[in-house]
Design a protein around this motif. Structure first.
Motif, PDB file in Angstrom:
ATOM      1  N   ARG A  88     -27.475   3.282  24.771  1.00  0.00           N
ATOM      2  CA  ARG A  88     -27.431   2.162  25.709  1.00  0.00           C
ATOM      3  C   ARG A  88     -26.435   2.525  26.800  1.00  0.00           C
ATOM      4  NH1 ARG A  88     -27.098  -3.904  23.956  1.00  0.00           N
ATOM      5  NH2 ARG A  88     -29.341  -3.589  24.025  1.00  0.00           N
ATOM      6  N   PRO A  89     -26.935   2.941  27.978  1.00  0.00           N
ATOM      7  CA  PRO A  89     -26.014   3.273  29.077  1.00  0.00           C
ATOM      8  C   PRO A  89     -25.244   2.035  29.528  1.00  0.00           C
ATOM      9  CG  PRO A  89     -28.234   4.135  29.487  1.00  0.00           C
ATOM     10  CD  PRO A  89     -28.331   3.180  28.345  1.00  0.00           C
ATOM     11  N   PRO A  90     -23.982   2.198  29.916  1.00  0.00           N
ATOM     12  CA  PRO A  90     -23.209   1.045  30.379  1.00  0.00           C
ATOM     13  C   PRO A  90     -23.719   0.490  31.706  1.00  0.00           C
ATOM     14  CG  PRO A  90     -21.981   3.076  30.718  1.00  0.00           C
ATOM     15  CD  PRO A  90     -23.184   3.433  29.899  1.00  0.00           C
ATOM     16  N   ARG A  91     -24.477   1.294  32.440  1.00  0.00           N
ATOM     17  CA  ARG A  91     -25.068   0.873  33.716  1.00  0.00           C
ATOM     18  C   ARG A  91     -26.273   1.766  33.988  1.00  0.00           C
ATOM     19  NH1 ARG A  91     -20.433   3.278  34.428  1.00  0.00           N
ATOM     20  NH2 ARG A  91     -19.380   1.274  34.540  1.00  0.00           N
ATOM     21  N   ARG A  92     -27.036   1.399  34.998  1.00  0.00           N
ATOM     22  CA  ARG A  92     -28.217   2.182  35.352  1.00  0.00           C
ATOM     23  C   ARG A  92     -27.787   3.611  35.711  1.00  0.00           C
ATOM     24  NH1 ARG A  92     -33.488   1.240  37.022  1.00  0.00           N
ATOM     25  NH2 ARG A  92     -34.328   2.695  38.567  1.00  0.00           N
ATOM     26  N   PRO A  93     -28.392   4.628  35.089  1.00  0.00           N
ATOM     27  CA  PRO A  93     -27.964   6.003  35.350  1.00  0.00           C
ATOM     28  C   PRO A  93     -28.332   6.465  36.751  1.00  0.00           C
ATOM     29  CG  PRO A  93     -29.918   5.989  33.978  1.00  0.00           C
ATOM     30  CD  PRO A  93     -29.477   4.564  34.094  1.00  0.00           C
ATOM     31  N   TRP A 102     -34.669   2.942  32.276  1.00  0.00           N
ATOM     32  CA  TRP A 102     -34.384   4.350  32.591  1.00  0.00           C
ATOM     33  C   TRP A 102     -35.333   4.787  33.701  1.00  0.00           C
ATOM     34  CZ3 TRP A 102     -30.505   7.403  30.781  1.00  0.00           C
ATOM     35  CH2 TRP A 102     -30.568   8.770  31.069  1.00  0.00           C
ATOM     36  N   PRO A 103     -34.814   5.248  34.822  1.00  0.00           N
ATOM     37  CA  PRO A 103     -35.683   5.673  35.921  1.00  0.00           C
ATOM     38  C   PRO A 103     -36.638   6.788  35.497  1.00  0.00           C
ATOM     39  CG  PRO A 103     -33.392   5.516  36.634  1.00  0.00           C
ATOM     40  CD  PRO A 103     -33.381   5.387  35.150  1.00  0.00           C
ATOM     41  N   GLY A 104     -37.927   6.605  35.765  1.00  0.00           N
ATOM     42  CA  GLY A 104     -38.904   7.643  35.459  1.00  0.00           C
ATOM     43  C   GLY A 104     -39.215   7.817  33.986  1.00  0.00           C
ATOM     44  N   ALA A 105     -38.969   6.800  33.158  1.00  0.00           N
ATOM     45  CA  ALA A 105     -39.260   6.908  31.724  1.00  0.00           C
ATOM     46  C   ALA A 105     -40.734   7.228  31.502  1.00  0.00           C
ATOM     47  CB  ALA A 105     -38.895   5.615  31.012  1.00  0.00           C
ATOM     48  N   ASP A 106     -41.020   8.082  30.520  1.00  0.00           N
ATOM     49  CA  ASP A 106     -42.403   8.442  30.212  1.00  0.00           C
ATOM     50  C   ASP A 106     -43.167   7.280  29.610  1.00  0.00           C
ATOM     51  OD1 ASP A 106     -42.300  11.461  30.750  1.00  0.00           O
ATOM     52  OD2 ASP A 106     -40.621  11.173  29.378  1.00  0.00           O
ATOM     53  N   LEU A 107     -42.472   6.460  28.815  1.00  0.00           N
ATOM     54  CA  LEU A 107     -43.105   5.340  28.129  1.00  0.00           C
ATOM     55  C   LEU A 107     -42.145   4.167  28.098  1.00  0.00           C
ATOM     56  CD1 LEU A 107     -45.601   4.427  26.404  1.00  0.00           C
ATOM     57  CD2 LEU A 107     -44.326   5.213  24.396  1.00  0.00           C
TER      58      LEU A 107
END
Length: 230
Positions: free
Chosen positions: A101-106, A135-140
């Motif tokens: 869980r990233p603390p913010r958008r990567p 997540w930017p560009g996630a595959d699914l």
């Protein structure tokens, strides 16, 4: 993967180098992953995979165990702070699945570096990244579109299971939207398919009315107040 989740993923298995972004409308604790994210990690470990967990101090060990997780195959870094991306990169070279869980958008550079560490090469076997969030560009992408808890009657009983509808969509082979109706979790903590025609709802202990949702009574200055949340 757990058998109940396989219809949501092309080929019925998680692909090394891929990124799954998981959303869940029910978050009982801000630092806890959703049941859906837990189920993905539990299924992988039950199949013999090693899993790394980053940035989730309230991981939910008991819930993961109830889903069949092999807890001996988890490496956990609860609070990596601003070095979370570095931690994910290191674990991606050592385990089969990383839940974060990233603390913010990567940022773009973080996404590129982590993506390179996930991919299978001649020197590394590759890993799957499961993100509790966006997540930017996630595959699914997996998300809950409908939820309903069972077990509570009209102010009686206790939560016994949650019916959910999960939708999946993504890029390439994952572009076609798929859905699954599941108990997540069922009364015994497991994840299983929910068949509307045959799967009877769970009843309150006293055999009260069949209702899905959350019901409770509180006393306000001696007056009983009925609360209901669908």
């Amino acid at each position: 993967m757990l058998a109940a989740l396989r219809t949501l993923v092309p080929g019925g298995a998680l692909r090394r180098g891929g990124v799954l972004a998981v959303g869940d409308r029910v978050r009982p604790c801000g630092d806890a992953p959703s049941y859906l994210a837990l189920a993905l990690a539990a299924g992988a470990s039950a199949g013999g995979a090693w899993c790394g967990v980053v940035g989730l101090p309230a991981f939910g060990i008991a819930a993961a165990s109830g889903m069949g997780a092999d807890l001996g195959r988890f490496l956990m870094l609860d609070e990596p702070g601003e070095r979370w991306a570095e931690a994910v990169g290191v674990l991606a070279g050592a385990v089969d699945l990383v839940l974060v869980r990233p603390p913010r958008r990567p940022g773009g550079e973080q996404v590129r570096r982590i993506g390179a560490r996930l991919r299978r090469t001649a020197r590394q076997r590759g890993a799957v990244l499961v993100v509790a969030g966006d997540w930017p560009g996630a595959d699914l992408r997996l998300r809950l579109t409908e939820t309903a808890w069972s077990g509570l009657g009209d102010g009686t009983g206790h939560l016994a299971g949650r019916r959910v509808t999960i939708a999946a969509d993504g890029r390439g082979a994952a572009g076609r939207e798929r859905t699954a109706l599941l108990w997540l979790p069922a009364a015994d903590g497991a994840v299983r398919e929910w068949v509307a025609e045959t799967d009877a709802p769970m009843l309150p202990a006293d055999g009260g009315d069949q209702r899905f949702g959350v019901s409770a009574q509180i006393r306000d200055g001696g007056e009983v107040v009925q609360l209901w949340s669908a």
